[in-house]
Write an enzyme that holds these catalytic residues in place. Sequence first.
Site, PDB file in Angstrom:
ATOM      1  N   VAL A   1       0.843  -1.198   0.000  1.00 13.79           N
ATOM      2  CA  VAL A   1       0.000   0.000   0.000  1.00 13.79           C
ATOM      3  C   VAL A   1       0.875   1.243   0.000  1.00 13.79           C
ATOM      4  O   VAL A   1       0.589   2.238  -0.676  1.00 13.79           O
ATOM      5  CB  VAL A   1      -0.931  -0.009   1.230  1.00 13.79           C
ATOM      6  CG1 VAL A   1      -1.596   1.352   1.422  1.00 13.79           C
ATOM      7  CG2 VAL A   1      -1.979  -1.085   1.080  1.00 13.79           C
ATOM      8  N   ALA A   2       1.969   1.208   0.772  1.00 17.00           N
ATOM      9  CA  ALA A   2       2.875   2.357   0.821  1.00 17.00           C
ATOM     10  C   ALA A   2       3.531   2.602  -0.534  1.00 17.00           C
ATOM     11  O   ALA A   2       3.774   3.744  -0.935  1.00 17.00           O
ATOM     12  CB  ALA A   2       3.950   2.123   1.885  1.00 17.00           C
TER      13      ALA A   2
ATOM     14  N   ILE B   1       2.338   2.050  -3.510  1.00 19.89           N
ATOM     15  CA  ILE B   1       1.428   2.435  -4.592  1.00 19.89           C
ATOM     16  C   ILE B   1       0.728   3.751  -4.261  1.00 19.89           C
ATOM     17  O   ILE B   1       0.083   3.853  -3.224  1.00 19.89           O
ATOM     18  CB  ILE B   1       0.361   1.347  -4.812  1.00 19.89           C
ATOM     19  CG1 ILE B   1       1.030   0.014  -5.145  1.00 19.89           C
ATOM     20  CG2 ILE B   1      -0.608   1.747  -5.919  1.00 19.89           C
ATOM     21  CD1 ILE B   1       0.084  -1.164  -5.102  1.00 19.89           C
TER      22      ILE B   1
ATOM     23  N   GLU C   1      -2.179   5.185  -4.375  1.00 16.60           N
ATOM     24  CA  GLU C   1      -3.541   4.755  -4.697  1.00 16.60           C
ATOM     25  C   GLU C   1      -4.392   5.870  -5.294  1.00 16.60           C
ATOM     26  O   GLU C   1      -5.283   5.636  -6.109  1.00 16.60           O
ATOM     27  CB  GLU C   1      -4.236   4.212  -3.439  1.00 16.60           C
ATOM     28  CG  GLU C   1      -3.709   2.867  -2.966  1.00 16.60           C
ATOM     29  CD  GLU C   1      -2.493   3.018  -2.060  1.00 16.60           C
ATOM     30  OE1 GLU C   1      -1.977   1.998  -1.605  1.00 16.60           O
ATOM     31  OE2 GLU C   1      -2.059   4.178  -1.824  1.00 16.60           O
TER      32      GLU C   1
ATOM     33  N   ASP D   1      -5.100  20.092 -42.817  1.00 21.52           N
ATOM     34  CA  ASP D   1      -5.707  20.254 -44.130  1.00 21.52           C
ATOM     35  C   ASP D   1      -5.900  21.743 -44.385  1.00 21.52           C
ATOM     36  O   ASP D   1      -6.058  22.521 -43.444  1.00 21.52           O
ATOM     37  CB  ASP D   1      -7.054  19.523 -44.166  1.00 21.52           C
ATOM     38  CG  ASP D   1      -7.710  19.596 -45.527  1.00 21.52           C
ATOM     39  OD1 ASP D   1      -7.046  19.264 -46.505  1.00 21.52           O
ATOM     40  OD2 ASP D   1      -8.887  20.001 -45.589  1.00 21.52           O
TER      41      ASP D   1
ATOM     42  N   ASN E   1      -2.270   8.389   1.583  1.00 20.67           N
ATOM     43  CA  ASN E   1      -2.166   8.305   0.130  1.00 20.67           C
ATOM     44  C   ASN E   1      -3.451   8.722  -0.582  1.00 20.67           C
ATOM     45  O   ASN E   1      -3.407   9.361  -1.632  1.00 20.67           O
ATOM     46  CB  ASN E   1      -1.801   6.881  -0.292  1.00 20.67           C
ATOM     47  CG  ASN E   1      -0.392   6.496   0.129  1.00 20.67           C
ATOM     48  OD1 ASN E   1       0.363   7.322   0.641  1.00 20.67           O
ATOM     49  ND2 ASN E   1      -0.044   5.237  -0.060  1.00 20.67           N
TER      50      ASN E   1
ATOM     51  N   ASP F   1      -3.529  13.242   0.885  1.00 23.71           N
ATOM     52  CA  ASP F   1      -2.907  13.747  -0.346  1.00 23.71           C
ATOM     53  C   ASP F   1      -3.940  13.903  -1.462  1.00 23.71           C
ATOM     54  O   ASP F   1      -3.851  14.810  -2.288  1.00 23.71           O
ATOM     55  CB  ASP F   1      -1.808  12.787  -0.813  1.00 23.71           C
ATOM     56  CG  ASP F   1      -0.557  12.898   0.040  1.00 23.71           C
ATOM     57  OD1 ASP F   1      -0.442  13.897   0.780  1.00 23.71           O
ATOM     58  OD2 ASP F   1       0.295  12.000  -0.028  1.00 23.71           O
TER      59      ASP F   1
END
Length: 887
Positions: free
Chosen positions: A290-291, A293, A295, A337, A716, A720
């Site tokens: 978990v730390a 990633i 999340e 074009d 996380n 954050d």
Amino acid sequence: MKYTSEKLENIYTALQTDPNSGLGGSEIIAIQKEKGLNKFDEEKKETALQKIVHHMRDFTTLILLAAAIIAFCSAMFAPDEGDGKSYTDAIVIFAIVVLNVTLAVRQEMGAEKALEALKRMNAQMTVVIRDGQKQTVDAAELVPGDIIVLEAGDMIPADARIIESVNLKVEEAVLTGESVSVEKDANAAVDDKAPLGDQFNMLFSGCLVTNGRARAVVSATGMNTEMGKIAGLLNNTKKVRTPLQKKMDKLCKLICIMALTSGAVLFLLQSLLTNISIWEKMLTAVALAVAAIPEGLPIVVTITLAYGVLTMAKKNAIIRKIPAVESLGSASVICSDKTGTLTMNKMTIKKVWCVNHEPVNTKDEFSHDERVMIEMMGLCSNASIGLQRDGAEGASAEKEVGDPTETAIIRLLRDKHIEKESLDSIHPRVHEIPFDSARKLMTTVHELEEEGRYLSITKGAFDRIPVDATTVCFDTAKKIHDSFADEALRVLAVAYKYYDKLPNNLDVDELERGLTFAGLVGMIDPPRPESIESVRIAKEAGIKTVMITGDHAATASAIAREIGILCEGEKVITGAELAEMTQEELTASVKECSVYARVTPEDKIRIVQAWQSHREIVAMTGDGVNDAPALKAADIGVAMGSGTDVSKNASDMILTDDNFASIVTAVAEGRRVYDNIRKVIISLIPSNISEILAMILGFIVWRATPFAAIQLLFINVVADGIPDLCMCKEPLEDEAMKRKPISKDKSVFAFGLGFRVIIVAILFTTLAMTGYFIGSHITIDGFEPSHEVGRTMAYVTLGWASVVNIINVRSFKKSIFTIGLMSNKLLTFGICLSLTLLAATAALPGIREIFHCVPLSINHWLIMAGLAVTPLIMIEIMKIYWRRKAT
């Protein structure tokens, strides 16, 4: 069967139809069963389940799912502690996965529904003869053998061979890129191998009838039409992944390696240095995973991109797929074009020359003679400009009907406050010799106000106007004609003859002989005024603009020079020259060429791929069918809102206002989104790295982990995540459109950001370890040191420091005191909310127990606050150094 050269009788037999009565009801049903509806094949749409599976295969999502499963199994098989909280970690991680996937799928499905609604609103109707009766039917119901009736202003619903026509002209710009209408003739002799632009007895689906009327037999429908064949090319053109997708893939792989490695290291250390149970080891490993990633990263990136989608929609750009937002911001080449994209797709008279006068610009004041001359050209025209009621609310919109060269004349008359309707009523037309491709002339006869007098007016190609070539006037006219042609202007001449009484024979020999030359006009499909400024801004932003068109090289070059695309020393290449080049030769010389003229759809793909081989991020803009394959092959395809369904379906973004300037606005928005995503990444990653280091170092030093899994999840995702979500509204930095695009090879950590991440991560680790050490080893205000106190201090210190660091990343160089805390009020609110929530989870009874926290003294809180603001002070000092170094 070659419909261009086959006799009409044989075509009727082959299609089992009658030119007068058309097909019968039973025949139509049978043919529709065999041939299908008059629609293009569409790519099979992903179902909601397929979209979910697609997003579930994302690297970060897979890692989170694995962590959630381990947490769930660990909780299920671990000894029951009776507190009912063992499934919290697994539930939270699963909830994060569901939220992220739901946001992404909902955005994609919403965009698809909006496009389907647009298609339903734009259903095309056409007039057809069936069972001997004229009927109006949905164009999708047409079948080969149907007899269709067309007139000026109609969109051609299918490919067809002309049976009969009167003064028929068709604009085929969407198919060939030519902005000038093509004259069509049922009796034209056409070779089997004639290119599309020279098949004068054929009509093609998607093209516009600009003049005259016609009856035709449908020869092909749906995917068998020329437009359908080009649409089929899309199925053979692979869509590449965007730069952000590729960089996120790399980042996720790095995160995956970090998670697996750190988890394995900690599991090994626990096995060697402790006797704890296998389930405790598994739970600790999950905590470390978990730390590792971030999340909240997938959610924040998705919402940041989604906010960019909403912002672009307000600025006339509809994003069909979320990652296209940042991709355009990274574009280094725009292949555009010409017709209708850089230009107005509207022939406009730029210069006028009247005999015995000097050439003048149409913006200048006209003399009496010049006004008389354009009045004569207006009288000798069949085009009209009027208001057409549009929409349910009855709003009126201007509609032009007729040949583009003639609508240019009518528009000039209106600019000079001369109404064609008034001219026609004052000088009624009594006779007309229609324009034809052999003579390249049109003549009309008008009755004058003076009793018994008539005026014959002839307009057409300068070299076909029958005037005396030996006169001084003719020599002057020839020089003026050549000067107009050198400026890539299409030249139209006019001459006249007066009659005291109407001649008996109103034929070509009588009316088009012995004329008095009146003058010339020069016209062109002009560039959009905003295109010039847009190209300049793009150049300043380090973006190369390339013109790719089916028009002639001289015309394309003139427009490109005026806009600023073609500069000194740069090349113009034609389709014929391109055909002689190998792909390797094209790749070697592609950077030297700014204009490609008379190209085919396959050429456009080659050009896009040549630029991509130089690692450039290519955007392709266009509105016609001929643009569609290259739109799909490009890193991002930008279609015009008024363009064909084929081009829209192939694109990543649609400009609803057809304004080239909107592309530059979209680029700026893309850069803002990309910068904000980079800011989010360098905000989250240091926290994750510090969590890994603190967990491993803490176990090595103290045989204890400074954090619980749920604490890391809260930092996380929530602490954050809230302010990082608000980062999506961070405005564009001043220098963003004055720097070169970020290369697709550059990492999100390029330009010193990787070094900054490492410095901040080490600082965070030091702060967390310091907080844990103080809480677990030092008595403060009578509170005995313990593992629980140390864990609480490490949790709050790292959480607060990580939130405060978000203030630092708002600008890579500017001081926060320059930016101001209130320049993004939502972000400031998010930061305050996160700081409060972190304090609440560690201080409030009943909640702090869930987060493995214990009560602390006021001095503990002051120490944590002091540690948390340390990164803000240090980064501000580093920014001062970086700014001085840059100067």
